[in-house]
Each structure stands twice: as structure tokens, then as C-alpha cells.
Design a protein around this motif. Structure first.
Motif, PDB file in Angstrom:
ATOM      1  N   LEU A   1       0.736  -1.118   0.114  1.00 30.17           N
ATOM      2  CA  LEU A   1       0.064   0.048  -0.037  1.00 30.17           C
ATOM      3  C   LEU A   1       0.778   1.367   0.038  1.00 30.17           C
ATOM      4  N   ALA A   2       2.057   1.209   0.590  1.00 27.70           N
ATOM      5  CA  ALA A   2       2.961   2.392   0.778  1.00 27.70           C
ATOM      6  C   ALA A   2       3.682   2.576  -0.666  1.00 27.70           C
ATOM      7  N   LEU A   3       3.908   1.547  -1.325  1.00 25.77           N
ATOM      8  CA  LEU A   3       4.473   1.554  -2.702  1.00 25.77           C
ATOM      9  C   LEU A   3       3.485   2.265  -3.780  1.00 25.77           C
ATOM     10  N   ARG A   4       2.372   1.700  -3.398  1.00 26.79           N
ATOM     11  CA  ARG A   4       1.214   2.411  -4.507  1.00 26.79           C
ATOM     12  C   ARG A   4       0.981   3.792  -4.158  1.00 26.79           C
ATOM     13  N   GLU A   5       0.815   4.123  -2.822  1.00 27.84           N
ATOM     14  CA  GLU A   5       0.807   5.782  -2.566  1.00 27.84           C
ATOM     15  C   GLU A   5       2.171   6.430  -3.268  1.00 27.84           C
ATOM     16  N   ALA A   6       3.111   5.866  -3.002  1.00 24.05           N
ATOM     17  CA  ALA A   6       4.466   6.479  -3.460  1.00 24.05           C
ATOM     18  C   ALA A   6       4.596   6.721  -5.046  1.00 24.05           C
ATOM     19  N   LEU A   7       4.061   5.849  -5.451  1.00 29.43           N
ATOM     20  CA  LEU A   7       3.987   5.824  -7.055  1.00 29.43           C
ATOM     21  C   LEU A   7       3.016   6.942  -7.378  1.00 29.43           C
ATOM     22  N   ALA A   8       1.919   6.865  -6.696  1.00 26.38           N
ATOM     23  CA  ALA A   8       0.798   8.106  -7.160  1.00 26.38           C
ATOM     24  C   ALA A   8       1.314   9.492  -6.830  1.00 26.38           C
ATOM     25  N   ASP A   9       1.977   9.490  -5.759  1.00 32.47           N
ATOM     26  CA  ASP A   9       2.341  10.847  -5.322  1.00 32.47           C
ATOM     27  C   ASP A   9       3.799  11.280  -6.088  1.00 32.47           C
ATOM     28  N   GLY A  10       4.568  10.456  -6.707  1.00 33.24           N
ATOM     29  CA  GLY A  10       5.558  10.766  -7.424  1.00 33.24           C
ATOM     30  C   GLY A  10       6.987  10.577  -6.567  1.00 33.24           C
TER      31      GLY A  10
ATOM     32  N   THR B   1      -3.621  -2.276 -10.246  1.00 30.77           N
ATOM     33  CA  THR B   1      -3.363  -1.833  -8.857  1.00 30.77           C
ATOM     34  C   THR B   1      -3.468  -0.288  -8.984  1.00 30.77           C
ATOM     35  N   MET B   2      -3.342   0.309  -9.914  1.00 33.80           N
ATOM     36  CA  MET B   2      -3.052   1.730  -9.864  1.00 33.80           C
ATOM     37  C   MET B   2      -4.359   2.707 -10.435  1.00 33.80           C
ATOM     38  N   VAL B   3      -4.632   2.062 -11.608  1.00 34.80           N
ATOM     39  CA  VAL B   3      -5.772   2.971 -12.539  1.00 34.80           C
ATOM     40  C   VAL B   3      -7.276   2.518 -11.971  1.00 34.80           C
ATOM     41  N   GLU B   4      -7.434   1.058 -11.599  1.00 35.42           N
ATOM     42  CA  GLU B   4      -8.772   0.719 -11.267  1.00 35.42           C
ATOM     43  C   GLU B   4      -8.881   1.080  -9.905  1.00 35.42           C
ATOM     44  N   THR B   5      -7.869   1.266  -9.138  1.00 35.33           N
ATOM     45  CA  THR B   5      -8.104   1.930  -7.741  1.00 35.33           C
ATOM     46  C   THR B   5      -8.241   3.420  -7.582  1.00 35.33           C
ATOM     47  N   GLY B   6      -8.202   4.154  -8.517  1.00 38.23           N
ATOM     48  CA  GLY B   6      -8.133   5.247  -8.608  1.00 38.23           C
ATOM     49  C   GLY B   6      -7.035   6.226  -8.406  1.00 38.23           C
TER      50      GLY B   6
ATOM     51  N   LEU C   1      -4.016   6.409 -10.122  1.00 40.51           N
ATOM     52  CA  LEU C   1      -3.499   7.102 -11.171  1.00 40.51           C
ATOM     53  C   LEU C   1      -4.352   7.037 -12.360  1.00 40.51           C
ATOM     54  N   ASP C   2      -4.504   8.140 -13.161  1.00 40.05           N
ATOM     55  CA  ASP C   2      -5.180   8.098 -14.295  1.00 40.05           C
ATOM     56  C   ASP C   2      -4.253   7.795 -15.726  1.00 40.05           C
ATOM     57  N   TRP C   3      -4.827   7.392 -16.831  1.00 41.22           N
ATOM     58  CA  TRP C   3      -3.814   6.983 -17.922  1.00 41.22           C
ATOM     59  C   TRP C   3      -2.591   7.997 -18.176  1.00 41.22           C
ATOM     60  N   ALA C   4      -3.023   9.359 -17.936  1.00 42.56           N
ATOM     61  CA  ALA C   4      -1.889  10.244 -18.183  1.00 42.56           C
ATOM     62  C   ALA C   4      -0.704   9.966 -17.106  1.00 42.56           C
ATOM     63  N   GLY C   5      -1.032   9.450 -16.086  1.00 46.72           N
ATOM     64  CA  GLY C   5      -0.085   9.203 -15.010  1.00 46.72           C
ATOM     65  C   GLY C   5       0.765   7.965 -15.121  1.00 46.72           C
ATOM     66  N   VAL C   6      -0.193   6.768 -15.817  1.00 49.25           N
ATOM     67  CA  VAL C   6       0.538   5.782 -16.152  1.00 49.25           C
ATOM     68  C   VAL C   6       1.666   6.067 -17.481  1.00 49.25           C
ATOM     69  N   ALA C   7       1.292   6.936 -18.259  1.00 49.01           N
ATOM     70  CA  ALA C   7       2.200   7.258 -19.422  1.00 49.01           C
ATOM     71  C   ALA C   7       3.235   8.022 -18.968  1.00 49.01           C
ATOM     72  N   ASP C   8       3.320   8.719 -17.780  1.00 50.89           N
ATOM     73  CA  ASP C   8       4.476   9.307 -17.052  1.00 50.89           C
ATOM     74  C   ASP C   8       5.168   8.352 -16.484  1.00 50.89           C
ATOM     75  N   ARG C   9       4.727   7.579 -15.617  1.00 50.79           N
ATOM     76  CA  ARG C   9       5.291   6.555 -14.960  1.00 50.79           C
ATOM     77  C   ARG C   9       6.225   5.368 -15.780  1.00 50.79           C
ATOM     78  N   MET C  10       5.532   5.082 -17.050  1.00 49.83           N
ATOM     79  CA  MET C  10       5.846   3.790 -17.683  1.00 49.83           C
ATOM     80  C   MET C  10       6.579   4.531 -19.089  1.00 49.83           C
ATOM     81  N   SER C  11       6.752   5.655 -19.521  1.00 49.26           N
ATOM     82  CA  SER C  11       7.010   5.964 -20.645  1.00 49.26           C
ATOM     83  C   SER C  11       8.066   7.199 -20.445  1.00 49.26           C
ATOM     84  N   PHE C  12       7.239   8.545 -20.127  1.00 48.54           N
ATOM     85  CA  PHE C  12       7.955   9.931 -19.981  1.00 48.54           C
ATOM     86  C   PHE C  12       9.076   9.666 -18.928  1.00 48.54           C
TER      87      PHE C  12
END
Length: 428
Positions: free
Chosen positions: A286-295, A336-341, A343-354
Motif C-alpha cells: 500500500l505504501a508503494l502504491r501511494e508513493a508511485l501515485a504521489d511521485g 493496482t493503480m488505475v482501477e483503484t483511482g 493514477l489516471d492513464w496520463a499518470g501511467v504514461a508518465d510512470r511507464m514512458s516519459f
């Protein structure tokens, strides 16, 4: 030059638009586009992302082609929506010279499915005693900018400091496998209640956290970039958060499996769950998910670690550590991230591409989906649901922890510089 028109895609999960590709480049993004003679893909509201970038992949070649080759690994990468991967140095021979990294780079060029950027070893033979030829690897045709002894920790503080100082000259980065070796001798899984009940040697969180704390201070001292591989504990999150608050140039990654799985899975004694760093607790997840979400954690990286059947289908203590992950990474992130709210897909693009492209200085990747940019693109059907069957993998290995598990989302198309490497969910 071939043309492709992607019609009706949600670009980065936002507005529905058409995207026209001409040759290697996106030439137009808008609505109501048309192009004579173009191949038309009806996206029907699928998500269009920039091509995914994996900063942490094990392709095994040279030396362990029974596990994976650059060709099979890049086919797996394309299947998972990746257009660029960074290949770790723990091959046989180790990628600690210009000659070896150039071989891997050349094999990647020949594969044609995905760009391959070799990662150079920090120390000769991954032995932790003497710096490898960092400058020569950077000056080679491969242009190495990321260095790591992943699989082993650079535990000598003097060697780590010298590496951080050396890479400053060309804006390189040292990617650390944070594992204090004396604290993890004989470790088989996460140290905690489950390891005590099962009688398996424990891998304590402090073994990771102590190295991260040391290395962010070293990076601050010398003014260099350090990247933390496969961060896995809540304590590590707090150390990285603190370091960033001080302005230290640190970045960190989390794997998909550490976002989903816990050490409770080890109760099955199934070696498919044996990985380094080990699966941690629900609190850590849960801590890892929150940390990925907040950058605080910058990116998702697969740590794709293929092994042949005989190295995993054995008793727990003898089994190799690692899981394959290229072909399931995006689905796990969606769950784990999009369906839990978070990250949105723009956030996925940032964490997995940009962000991974930026950290690794991957030219032509991690670019916006806009006119004039290279057509490295991934089209995803988020409504799809499917059961994972390793027999369908493009990877040479099958050591996935998700066999028989239903996961959401499917990569329907992948484009590498305008050329389709995946079409309708199948390799082109």
C-alpha cells in the motif's frame, strides 16, 4: 513510406482523437482525419499511450540463451507495449566492457521489435572491487548512460562514491540494487511473521533501507544522480521522500509484482514467488502504491527476470530468484493503480514512458503523442479481461506469478517508429 491512421483513440486517456502516422513520425493529431491509402485502425475509444520504456530488463544474452535472448525478450517487450528496454549487465560475460555492450546493442538493432539500450556494469565482473570501463562504455556505439551491478549491491561505499563521481562527467546515473549483503546471508524471503512461521531465512527491510540512506547521502555529497532499483519497503519510500525534500538527485522504481503480491504467497512454497528483493507485506504494498501515485517513486520497471523451467521447478531453497514481467506489467499497473483511482492513464504514461525515458536518456522515446514526434506508440484496450496463460508468452521463459489469474487490459497494437510490431494483440 507507409501511412497508418489510428481513428478514435483516447490519447493519454483524455480526448478522443485521430492520429496519423506517416513513415516513422506522427504527422497529425486531431478529429475527422483521413489519409488516402493509409492503413486504418479503428480504436473505438482504446487508450493511446507513448511507447512504454522499461528501465530494468534482463535479456540474458550473452550467456544464458536458455532463459532468454535479445530477440525473444524484445518480442515479449513489444507484446507488452514496450518500445524501448534497458538491458541489465549481469550476463555471461558481464557487460563491463565496450565490446559486450556493443554486442547487446547490435543484437537489439537486429531484432527490430524494440530498441535495446545496454546498461553497463559498475564494477568489473560485478565483483564490487574495481570500477568497470564506465567511460569506454559511454563512448561506445551503445552510448551507455546507466550503470548497475543489479543482482548484486555495490556495497563498498568508496567504490559507490567513485562511480557517482565518474558518471557526472557525462550526466550518467548509477542504478543501485540496495541489499546489504551481510544482513541477507541465506535469505529466502521477507523477514517477518510469515518467514518465522515457515522457517525460511529472512531478508529484512533494513538491508534495503540502509543502503538507500547511504547512497542518497553520497549522491548529495558528490552532486550526482542515483537511481534506486526495485524499491520494496515502506521505510525505503520514506527515505527517498526525505532525500527528494532535500533536493538530492535521486529517482526510484517499483516493480509491478511489488505493487500487487505479498509475502503471504510464499506460504504455498511455490518458487514462482521467489524474487529479489522479496515480496513484502500488505503494508509495504500500500505504501508503494501511494508513493508511485504521489511521485516519490518515479517509475514502474519490470525487473523482467526469465529463468528456464529447471531453475524454478524445484524445491524453494534451490530455486532461482526472479519473475518474468514484460507481458503483464501494464495489466498489473491498470489493476493496482488505475482501477483503484490512484493514477489516471496520463499518470501511467508518465510512470511507464516519459519518466523512465528521461532518467535513462532514451532518445526518441517517452515523447508526447503529437505532430512531429517519433511514432513510438502503444494502443491499449482497458475493457479487456483475460486469464494469464504462460503458453501464450513471447518470452522464452514461463516463470510468471500470474498464471491462471485474471488481469485487465490488453495491448492491441505497438508501433516502433511507425512500424507495427503488434497488431490486434499478436506479434507482427
Amino acid at each position: 513510406m507507409s501511412k497508418t491512421l489510428i481513428r478514435g483513440a483516447q490519447v493519454l486517456g483524455g480526448a478522443v482523437q485521430d492520429v496519423l502516422i506517416d513513415g516513422e513520425t506522427v504527422v497529425e493529431v486531431g478529429t475527422g482525419l483521413s489519409a488516402e491509402g493509409a492503413t486504418v485502425i479503428e480504436a473505438d475509444g482504446q487508450i493511446l499511450l507513448p511507447g512504454l520504456v522499461d528501465l530494468h530488463t534482463h535479456l540474458r544474452e550473452p550467456g544464458r540463451e536458455d532463459s532468454e535472448t535479445v530477440l525473444t525478450g524484445t518480442r515479449a517487450a513489444a507484446s507488452g507495449g514496450f518500445t524501448a528496454v534497458f538491458a541489465m549487465a549481469n550476463t555471461h560475460p558481464v557487460a563491463d566492457t565496450a565490446g559486450v555492450v556493443e554486442q547487446v546493442y547490435r543484437l537489439g538493432k537486429e531484432s527490430g521489435y524494440c530498441d535495446v539500450q545496454p546498461i553497463g556494469a559498475v564494477t568489473v565482473g560485478l565483483e564490487g572491487r574495481k570500477l568497470a570501463e564506465l567511460g569506454a562504455m559511454h563512448d561506445s556505439a551503445a552510448g551507455v548512460t546507466v550503470f548497475s551491478d543489479d543482482g548484486k549491491c555495490v556495497d563498498d561505499a568508496v567504490i559507490m562514491r567513485r562511480a557517482l563521481e565518474y558518471v557526472k562527467a557525462f550526466d550518467g546515473v548509477v542504478a543501485q540494487h540496495a541489499q546489504e549483503p551481510r544482513l541477507t546471508e541465506g535469505a529466502q524471503m521477507n523477514e517477518g511473521i510469515v518467514s518465522a512461521e515457515l522457517g525460511l531465512g529472512g531478508w529484512p527491510a533494513v538491508a534495503e533501507e540502509s543502503i538507500i540512506a547511504r547512497d542518497v547521502l553520497l549522491a548529495e555529497h558528490v552532486g550526482s544522480r542515483v537511481h534506486i532499483c526495485h524499491l520494496s519497503t515502506a521505510g525505503s519510500v520514506e527515505i527517498v521522500r526525505w532525500a527528494k525534500s532535500r533536493g538530492i538527485d535521486v529517482t526510484a522504481e517499483v516493480t509491478p509484482h511489488h505493487l500487487l503480491l505479498t509475502d503471504e504467497m510464499v506460504r504455498s512454497y511455490n518458487p514462482v514467488y521467489k524474487v529479489n528483493p522479496p515480496l513484502r507485506t500488505e503494508k509495504d504494498v500500500l505504501a508503494l502504491r501511494e508513493a508511485l501515485a504521489d511521485g516519490t517513486i518515479d517509475i514502474v520497471a519490470t525487473d523482467h527476470a526469465p529463468h528456464p523451467h529447471e531453475d524454478k521447478d524445484c524445491e524453494w531453497a534451490a530455486a532461482a530468484m526472479g519473475m518474468v514481467g514484460l507481458e503483464t506489467a501494464l495489466s498489473v499497473v491498470q489493476q493496482t493503480m488505475v482501477e483503484t483511482g490512484l493514477l489516471d492513464w496520463a499518470g501511467v504514461a508518465d510512470r511507464m514512458s516519459f519518466a523512465p525515458a528521461r532518467i535513462g536518456r532514451a532518445k526518441g522515446h517517452g515523447r508526447p503523442v503529437s505532430a512531429g514526434e517519433p511514432a513510438n506508440l502503444t494502443l491499449v484496450d482497458p475493457a479487456y479481461r483475460g486469464v494469464v496463460d504462460p503458453a501464450d508468452f513471447a518470452s522464452r521463459s514461463r516463470n510468471t506469478p500470474y498464471e491462471g489469474r485474471e488481469l485487465p487490459g490488453r495491448v492491441t497494437h505497438t508501433f516502433l517508429r511507425g512500424r507495427a510490431t503488434v497488431v490486434d494483440g499478436k506479434l507482427a
